[in-house]
Design an enzyme around this catalytic site. Structure first.
Site, PDB file in Angstrom:
ATOM      1  N   ASP A   1      95.755  51.403 -35.986  1.00 24.50           N
ATOM      2  CA  ASP A   1      96.979  51.944 -36.575  1.00 24.50           C
ATOM      3  C   ASP A   1      97.773  52.625 -35.462  1.00 24.50           C
ATOM      4  O   ASP A   1      97.347  52.633 -34.297  1.00 24.50           O
ATOM      5  CB  ASP A   1      96.627  52.927 -37.693  1.00 24.50           C
ATOM      6  CG  ASP A   1      97.762  53.098 -38.701  1.00 24.50           C
ATOM      7  OD1 ASP A   1      98.852  52.528 -38.497  1.00 24.50           O
ATOM      8  OD2 ASP A   1      97.555  53.827 -39.690  1.00 24.50           O
TER       9      ASP A   1
ATOM     10  N   HIS B   1     100.042  60.553 -44.114  1.00 26.49           N
ATOM     11  CA  HIS B   1     100.322  59.809 -45.335  1.00 26.49           C
ATOM     12  C   HIS B   1      99.102  58.961 -45.658  1.00 26.49           C
ATOM     13  O   HIS B   1      98.190  58.840 -44.843  1.00 26.49           O
ATOM     14  CB  HIS B   1     101.543  58.886 -45.152  1.00 26.49           C
ATOM     15  CG  HIS B   1     101.299  57.758 -44.204  1.00 26.49           C
ATOM     16  ND1 HIS B   1     101.309  57.918 -42.822  1.00 26.49           N
ATOM     17  CD2 HIS B   1     101.024  56.451 -44.431  1.00 26.49           C
ATOM     18  CE1 HIS B   1     101.049  56.758 -42.247  1.00 26.49           C
ATOM     19  NE2 HIS B   1     100.863  55.849 -43.192  1.00 26.49           N
TER      20      HIS B   1
ATOM     21  N   GLU C   1      99.997  55.809 -36.202  1.00 24.24           N
ATOM     22  CA  GLU C   1     100.401  57.205 -36.418  1.00 24.24           C
ATOM     23  C   GLU C   1      99.406  58.217 -35.861  1.00 24.24           C
ATOM     24  O   GLU C   1      99.678  59.422 -35.854  1.00 24.24           O
ATOM     25  CB  GLU C   1     100.649  57.466 -37.909  1.00 24.24           C
ATOM     26  CG  GLU C   1     101.898  56.799 -38.455  1.00 24.24           C
ATOM     27  CD  GLU C   1     101.626  55.438 -39.066  1.00 24.24           C
ATOM     28  OE1 GLU C   1     102.541  54.866 -39.677  1.00 24.24           O
ATOM     29  OE2 GLU C   1     100.484  54.939 -38.922  1.00 24.24           O
TER      30      GLU C   1
ATOM     31  N   GLU D   1      93.566  56.930 -45.135  1.00 18.31           N
ATOM     32  CA  GLU D   1      93.401  55.497 -44.923  1.00 18.31           C
ATOM     33  C   GLU D   1      92.030  55.208 -44.314  1.00 18.31           C
ATOM     34  O   GLU D   1      91.440  54.151 -44.563  1.00 18.31           O
ATOM     35  CB  GLU D   1      94.535  54.958 -44.063  1.00 18.31           C
ATOM     36  CG  GLU D   1      95.867  54.990 -44.793  1.00 18.31           C
ATOM     37  CD  GLU D   1      97.068  54.625 -43.946  1.00 18.31           C
ATOM     38  OE1 GLU D   1      96.882  54.242 -42.772  1.00 18.31           O
ATOM     39  OE2 GLU D   1      98.205  54.729 -44.454  1.00 18.31           O
TER      40      GLU D   1
ATOM     41  N   HIS E   1      95.113  58.451 -38.762  1.00 20.50           N
ATOM     42  CA  HIS E   1      95.826  59.713 -39.003  1.00 20.50           C
ATOM     43  C   HIS E   1      95.367  60.375 -40.292  1.00 20.50           C
ATOM     44  O   HIS E   1      94.721  59.753 -41.139  1.00 20.50           O
ATOM     45  CB  HIS E   1      97.328  59.440 -39.100  1.00 20.50           C
ATOM     46  CG  HIS E   1      97.636  58.364 -40.094  1.00 20.50           C
ATOM     47  ND1 HIS E   1      97.753  58.599 -41.445  1.00 20.50           N
ATOM     48  CD2 HIS E   1      97.807  57.019 -39.935  1.00 20.50           C
ATOM     49  CE1 HIS E   1      97.993  57.464 -42.077  1.00 20.50           C
ATOM     50  NE2 HIS E   1      98.015  56.479 -41.178  1.00 20.50           N
TER      51      HIS E   1
ATOM     52  N   HIS F   1      99.121  48.304 -38.605  1.00 18.36           N
ATOM     53  CA  HIS F   1     100.285  49.172 -38.792  1.00 18.36           C
ATOM     54  C   HIS F   1     101.503  48.391 -39.258  1.00 18.36           C
ATOM     55  O   HIS F   1     101.860  47.363 -38.679  1.00 18.36           O
ATOM     56  CB  HIS F   1     100.629  49.894 -37.483  1.00 18.36           C
ATOM     57  CG  HIS F   1     101.941  50.625 -37.550  1.00 18.36           C
ATOM     58  ND1 HIS F   1     102.140  51.697 -38.388  1.00 18.36           N
ATOM     59  CD2 HIS F   1     103.129  50.416 -36.920  1.00 18.36           C
ATOM     60  CE1 HIS F   1     103.396  52.124 -38.259  1.00 18.36           C
ATOM     61  NE2 HIS F   1     104.015  51.355 -37.379  1.00 18.36           N
TER      62      HIS F   1
END
Length: 268
Positions: free
Chosen positions: A8, A119, A10, A138, A107, A60
């Site tokens: 990912d 998020h 972030e 996640e 993240h 991502h």
């Protein structure tokens, strides 16, 4: 050794703003490069420890962030770009034949202050998600997916708050915290240091006995989704087995974790 990497952005070193995550923005290129450097470092660490087959899921946004020509050649390397629509989502193509999974650039969960970009899955319609009463990142969503397939989680890099969550879930998982969220800012280590630590961390983690790195799954699951609008919650409540418990919250319960991931594909 057959290794899976889910990547990912972030949780990439130094990232602090949404414009740095989007292909259409001028800020994106630098952080795309750093994401690629961190994924390559994870590959190199895995190869150093004996990996001869590596699968990378570009996880991502569009799934088109990793530049294949920047990944190492000295392993049977496969890169999954884009999105198939399979419920495994960010770990698409993972199965029981893999010896371990690695997460990079991950993240903190939606509702957390551990990352200015915190998020969980959907940034526009979901405030936060819980599984069995715990805030769900996640990582948790997909780490449980790896556990469902009996694949051990060897390593994760990302923000420090997520690293603490990972070690609460399983203390044997190696982590490297590259960022720390403070309000709407981030404090990061040097990007070159992050690359070095990721390579060393992955290499060291894969040389250990990973039998204790399989996350223990609960016997049953309660997925709670808190939406930004009541309309989205109402629509999602018609997913089979889901129910509306408040104007903006839907609950789905099952004893089969794959059903959680299947539901997530439709209601998040």
């Amino acid at each position: 050794m057959k290794i899976f990497i889910s990547a990912d952005i972030e949780g990439t070193t130094g990232i602090a703003h949404w414009s740095e995550t989007e292909k259409s923005e001028k800020d994106y290129q630098y952080f795309q490069e750093q994401m690629n450097r961190e994924v390559r470092a994870a590959c190199e660490g895995a190869i150093e420890s004996g990996a001869n087959e590596i699968w990378i899921k570009d996880a991502h946004d569009s799934g088109r962030n990793i530049e294949p020509n920047k990944m190492p050649r000295n392993a049977d390397l496969k890169i999954i770009r884009g999105w198939s629509g399979h419920p495994l989502s960010m770990i698409q193509e993972l199965n029981e034949t893999f010896d371990a999974i690695i997460f990079t650039g991950y993240h903190s969960w939606g509702g957390s202050d551990g990352n200015p970009l915190a998020h969980t899955m959907n940034t526009s319609s979901v405030n936060m998600i819980k599984i069995n009463g715990e805030y769900c990142s996640e990582f948790m969503l997909h780490g449980y997916g790896a556990a469902y397939l009996k694949v051990p989680v060897a390593f994760l890099s990302g923000d420090k708050e997520l690293c603490r969550e990972v070690n609460r879930i399983n203390e044997n998982i190696a982590t490297v915290g590259v960022n720390e969220g403070v309000g709407n800012s981030s404090i990061s280590i040097h990007p070159d240091m992050a690359v070095e630590l990721i390579k060393k961390g992955v290499s060291k983690s894969l040389k250990k006995d990973l039998s204790k790195n399989i996350i223990q799954l609960p016997d049953k699951f309660k997925l709670e989704v808190d939406y930004t609008t009541h309309g989205k919650a109402y629509k999602s409540s018609f997913y089979p087995g889901a129910r509306l418990v408040s104007p903006k919250k839907v609950v789905f319960e099952t004893e089969d974790y794959f059903e959680i991931m299947r539901a997530a594909m439709f209601i998040l």
